[in-house]
Write an enzyme that holds these catalytic residues in place. Sequence first.
Site, PDB file in Angstrom:
ATOM      1  N   MET A  18       0.850  -1.193   0.000  1.00 54.25           N
ATOM      2  CA  MET A  18       0.000   0.000   0.000  1.00 54.25           C
ATOM      3  C   MET A  18       0.883   1.239   0.000  1.00 54.25           C
ATOM      4  O   MET A  18       1.643   1.464   0.948  1.00 54.25           O
ATOM      5  CB  MET A  18      -0.939  -0.011   1.215  1.00 54.25           C
ATOM      6  N   CYS A 100      -1.763  -1.401 -10.278  1.00 52.45           N
ATOM      7  CA  CYS A 100      -1.948  -0.026  -9.828  1.00 52.45           C
ATOM      8  C   CYS A 100      -2.465   0.845 -10.967  1.00 52.45           C
ATOM      9  O   CYS A 100      -1.883   0.861 -12.057  1.00 52.45           O
ATOM     10  CB  CYS A 100      -0.641   0.545  -9.294  1.00 52.45           C
ATOM     11  N   HIS A 172      -6.473  -9.044  -7.783  1.00 49.73           N
ATOM     12  CA  HIS A 172      -7.435  -8.093  -7.240  1.00 49.73           C
ATOM     13  C   HIS A 172      -8.718  -8.270  -8.046  1.00 49.73           C
ATOM     14  O   HIS A 172      -8.725  -8.074  -9.267  1.00 49.73           O
ATOM     15  CB  HIS A 172      -6.900  -6.662  -7.372  1.00 49.73           C
TER      16      HIS A 172
END
Length: 335
Positions: A18, A100, A172
């Site tokens: 993160m 990302c 994800h």
Amino acid sequence: MSYNIDIRKAARLSVAPMMDWSDRHCRYFHRLMTRHALLYSEMVTAPALVRGGAVHLLDYNVEEHPVAVQLGGSDPKELAAATKICVARGYDEVNLNVGCPSDRVQSGTFGAVLMRDAPLVAECMKAMKDAAQDIEVTVKCRIGVDEQCADKVLPAFIETVAAAGVRRFTIHARKAWLQGLSPKENRDIPPLDYPLVHRIKKAFPHLHLSVNGGITTLDQARAHLEIMDGVMVGRAAYHDPAAVLLGADQAIFGDTRPARTAHEVVEAMYPYIEAQLACGTRLHSITRHMLGIFTGRPGARKWRRILSEGATRDGAGVALVAEALSHVPEHVPAS
């Protein structure tokens, strides 16, 4: 240096990379709550390491093992050079960011935009694998980007990249919308598609696959582990770490040793804080990661306020943390 770590066992539960959050102080704090879970660094760009010489970005504490580093980049030679640096620093895994969605990442042609170029990702991973020797290289990806049909794109992506020798992926379970949504919105607005990720696991039983996105409790993690090999938790582990990480060793890894209490974790941070302050670290750099440990408990607001207001002041140290801790009852009465 080898630490004889079973990285795949550790990956049953991992804490996500993160940006601006999962630095070395945060990881040390999290490690005091779980002996077994795999911890990830913030993303470090390959150009920063190879061209910029910013190896200080790889600093970590030996207590953090098992610990993985996440790289950003899209040039196979540069990623291979960066991987060698990471392996030399003793990381247990090197991960490539293919998820990302930030503008900065897109402009550098890495992150989620690479979902459009599986052959390039495969080339990058082959170079990283060759450079890593016996350290595992892995991929963290999305289920697709923009108008891509995730049902078609994701299995094709996994198949192409796995052919380069990659055996572990973290998926994800959301698309990334590179146009129209901010990075923050990309964490919440695109719908989660857990069934797709579960189908991918069934389609690729020989691969170690973890699911990421929207998982906030250990019960949810255990439900996914009935199908998946691993679960990665992000913001929940940061904002409410006690709920997610205290008890994880027992619930996920079968450890029979008792978990620390939240108070014990804070007190176990004292020697670390003192050592870091002696090296010139500001208290706020450490305690900003500790604000959520008492989320939902009596005294939590006072704990946060004392640390938020006082940790940036000159001379702030362990005494301030102890003062904040004194306002949180150690034993919460049963409701």
